[in-house]
Design a protein around this motif. Structure first.
Motif, PDB file in Angstrom:
ATOM      1  N   ASP A  65      -9.059  17.990 -39.464  1.00 35.54           N
ATOM      2  CA  ASP A  65      -9.807  16.905 -38.809  1.00 35.54           C
ATOM      3  C   ASP A  65     -11.210  17.436 -38.491  1.00 35.54           C
ATOM      4  O   ASP A  65     -11.713  17.291 -37.376  1.00 35.54           O
ATOM      5  CB  ASP A  65      -9.090  16.414 -37.552  1.00 35.54           C
ATOM      6  N   TYR A  68     -11.735  19.229 -35.246  1.00 35.89           N
ATOM      7  CA  TYR A  68     -11.077  18.706 -34.037  1.00 35.89           C
ATOM      8  C   TYR A  68      -9.616  19.150 -33.981  1.00 35.89           C
ATOM      9  O   TYR A  68      -8.817  18.614 -33.219  1.00 35.89           O
ATOM     10  CB  TYR A  68     -11.199  17.181 -33.952  1.00 35.89           C
ATOM     11  N   HIS A 333     -20.339  10.476 -35.356  1.00 32.81           N
ATOM     12  CA  HIS A 333     -19.598  10.912 -36.548  1.00 32.81           C
ATOM     13  C   HIS A 333     -18.336  10.100 -36.791  1.00 32.81           C
ATOM     14  O   HIS A 333     -17.627  10.342 -37.761  1.00 32.81           O
ATOM     15  CB  HIS A 333     -19.248  12.396 -36.381  1.00 32.81           C
ATOM     16  N   ASP A 334     -18.028   9.179 -35.887  1.00 34.75           N
ATOM     17  CA  ASP A 334     -16.834   8.329 -36.040  1.00 34.75           C
ATOM     18  C   ASP A 334     -17.204   6.870 -36.255  1.00 34.75           C
ATOM     19  O   ASP A 334     -16.298   6.016 -36.344  1.00 34.75           O
ATOM     20  CB  ASP A 334     -15.972   8.377 -34.757  1.00 34.75           C
ATOM     21  N   ARG A 392     -15.001   7.585 -41.984  1.00 33.33           N
ATOM     22  CA  ARG A 392     -16.040   8.187 -41.153  1.00 33.33           C
ATOM     23  C   ARG A 392     -17.025   9.035 -41.959  1.00 33.33           C
ATOM     24  O   ARG A 392     -18.101   9.368 -41.472  1.00 33.33           O
ATOM     25  CB  ARG A 392     -15.370   9.010 -40.048  1.00 33.33           C
TER      26      ARG A 392
END
Ligand code: NOJ
Ligand code: CA
Length: 530
Positions: A65, A68, A333-334, A392
């Motif tokens: 991710d 993340y 970024h999302d 994204r």
């Protein structure tokens, strides 16, 4: 009496800039951005006028991710450099007058984290929410280790939730531990130690990922708030000049809990991100079925509404009071960039005129300052695709520094780039816009300078909306009036005050003000002093 120390004074004037480290600048030619690349471009950030940078997670990670999923909070990811390279970057940034915030992934780790590997083999370990039950409770993921049962994920299945307890424990469901059980207490101590580690090395604070997610089954987020209040108490004593900004999307809850500020986001709060989306969302970039398809306010058709955002902002400001801040991002970024079809770069000066004169902490997602677009149709890279309509990656493409073949991002062959460059032959770049005083980049810079030179335009002075249709008209402080027309046709509004007829234009295009009122051409904007 305030429960916390006031926020460090530097925060009130901050202009934030978000750096996605893998996409910003690649100094060693492997196709992935790195710390040395960021350090080499600090002059761009200083020239632009931003003073606080938030770097997305840059810690050791299997990168399923995009970082993340942390496997070691105290070591940086080798693809970005070494711990020393980060320290060098922080120090160089300081010399440019720029503070660095890191991203604290507080709610979960990677399954590869040693804490999780240990927990998967040890039934007495409570760092994660583990159900030794058969069948597994709904939402749990089967154990990958020798331990029976399974764990609760926090986001993707490979991101096991750290155990901060449940607000409503239940002995019949022993995985619902109280917030002061041993595992949750160990995790709180760990958060402190991680923060202390990086703050001691010169960083200025954190953006906290999924900050609302920590305590489970937590109505009103009361126990999660208590946890952050405790951490803020520690921070106030140990690192009083550091800040915590939450990824929560609900400042009315997160700021009283202990954050110095929170973002208005594409999710969160009473309408799950409605206010931010009502400004920016064109419905063509990152999009969800449940999102309102109505045109946003910054839409050329001029059919959106500003009222919902204004009301939500006023309500949140009222709830957080003097010590807190609300950050307003251009994108992140999302979430789709500002330049997302059908909105193009010509429409962005008006959007920035609003964002940089609103009483907020403005946050610019890297590349939005030149109008980099959301690039559709990209592959799924490191978990970027959430649903077929939610990729994204479009907001994570390499920064466009110049008009050379690798856009000045990297010298690697294009197939090794973290993500493909925007294939548009007319893609904007920093170098080209630097040479053009009429470019978006110069406009954003001029707006930031004006904001800094004009306390009325900052985060602390009053705002009063006079017209929330098209054009948008609002006062800042005693002497400033802002006029913004996001639509593609001329829009008019009455003068809020006859004295405004003699106002001086400080910056702007396409606006006339006279005794008959205000007239704003397509995509026009102005900041006026009276
Ligand atoms: C929010 C982050 O912004 C997003 O990129 C990430 O995938 C999730 N949290 C999980 O950490
Ligand atoms: Ca690199």
């Amino acid at each position: 009496m305030l429960p916390f120390r006031p926020a460090p004074s530097w925060l009130a004037d901050a202009v934030l800039y978000q750096i996605y480290p893998q996409s910003f600048a690649d100094a060693n030619g492997d196709g992935i951005g790195d710390f040395a690349g960021i350090a080499a471009h600090l002059d761009h950030l200083a020239w632009l006028g931003v003073d606080t940078v938030w770097i997305n997670p840059c810690f050791a990670s299997p990168m399923r991710d995009a970082g993340y999923d942390v496997s070691d909070y105290l070591t940086v990811a080798p693809r970005y450099g070494t711990d020393d390279d980060l320290a060098t970057l922080v120090e160089r940034a300081r010399r440019h007058g720029i503070r660095v915030l890191l991203d604290l992934v507080a709610g979960h780790t990677a399954v590869e984290h040693p804490w999780f590997r240990a927990a998967a083999d040890d039934p007495s370990d409570h760092r994660y929410v583990w159900a030794d039950a058969d069948p597994l409770p709904s939402g749990f993921v089967a154990s990958p280790g020798t331990r029976p049962g399974g764990y609760l994920p926090n986001y993707f299945d490979f991101q096991p939730a750290l155990n901060f307890g449940h607000a409503r424990p239940d002995p019949a469901e022993p995985w619902r531990q109280p917030v002061d059980a041993e595992g949750p207490r160990a995790n709180r101590r760990a958060l402190r130690a991680i923060m202390d580690h990086w703050l001691t090395r010169g960083v200025s604070g954190f953006r906290v990922d999924m900050a609302s997610s920590l305590v489970k089954d937590d109505p009103g987020k009361k126990e999660t708030a208590r946890l952050w209040t405790e951490l803020r108490g520690w921070l106030d004593e140990a690192h009083p000049d550091a800040v915590l900004l939450s990824e929560w999307g609900d400042p009315a809850v997160s700021v009283p809990a202990g954050f110095h500020g929170d973002f208005f986001l594409q999710f969160g709060g009473a309408t799950d991100g409605g206010p931010l989306r009502s400004l920016w969302n064109t419905g063509t970039g990152t999009d969800r079925d449940e999102w309102d398809p109505a045109p946003c306010y910054f839409d050329a058709t001029g059919k959106g509404s500003f009222a919902g955002f204004a009301a939500a902002y006023a309500e949140a400001t009222e709830a957080i009071g003097e010590p807190g801040h609300i950050a307003l991002p251009t994108s992140n970024h999302d979430f789709s960039r500002l330049a997302c079809a059908p909105r193009d770069a010509a429409q962005l000066p008006a959007a920035y005129a609003f964002q940089l004169t609103w009483p907020t902490l403005p946050a610019i997602h890297y590349g939005d300052e030149i109008g980099m677009r959301y690039v559709p149709g990209l592959p799924d890279v490191e978990g970027s695709v959430l649903t077929p309509r939610y990729n994204r990656a479009g907001s994570r493409t390499p920064m466009q520094w110049d008009d050379g073949p690798g856009a000045g991002f990297s010298t690697a062959p294009p197939e090794r780039f973290y993500l493909p460059l925007d294939p548009d032959p007319a893609r904007p770049s920093v170098a080209v816009q630097r040479r053009d005083p009429g470019s978006l980049l110069h406009t954003v810079r001029a707006l930031i300078r004006l904001r800094r030179a004009t306390p009325d335009l900052g985060s602390r002075s009053a705002v009063r909306v006079h017209n929330d249709g098209y054009p948008l008209v609002y006062s800042r402080g005693e002497h400033h009036l802002v006029v913004v027309n996001p639509s593609d046709r001329t829009a008019t509004a009455p003068l809020p005050d006859p004295a405004h007829a003699r106002a001086t234009r400080l910056i702007g295009e396409g606006v006339t003000v006279g005794p008959d009122g205000i007239s704003v051409g397509p995509f026009g904007y102005a900041v006026l002093r009276h």
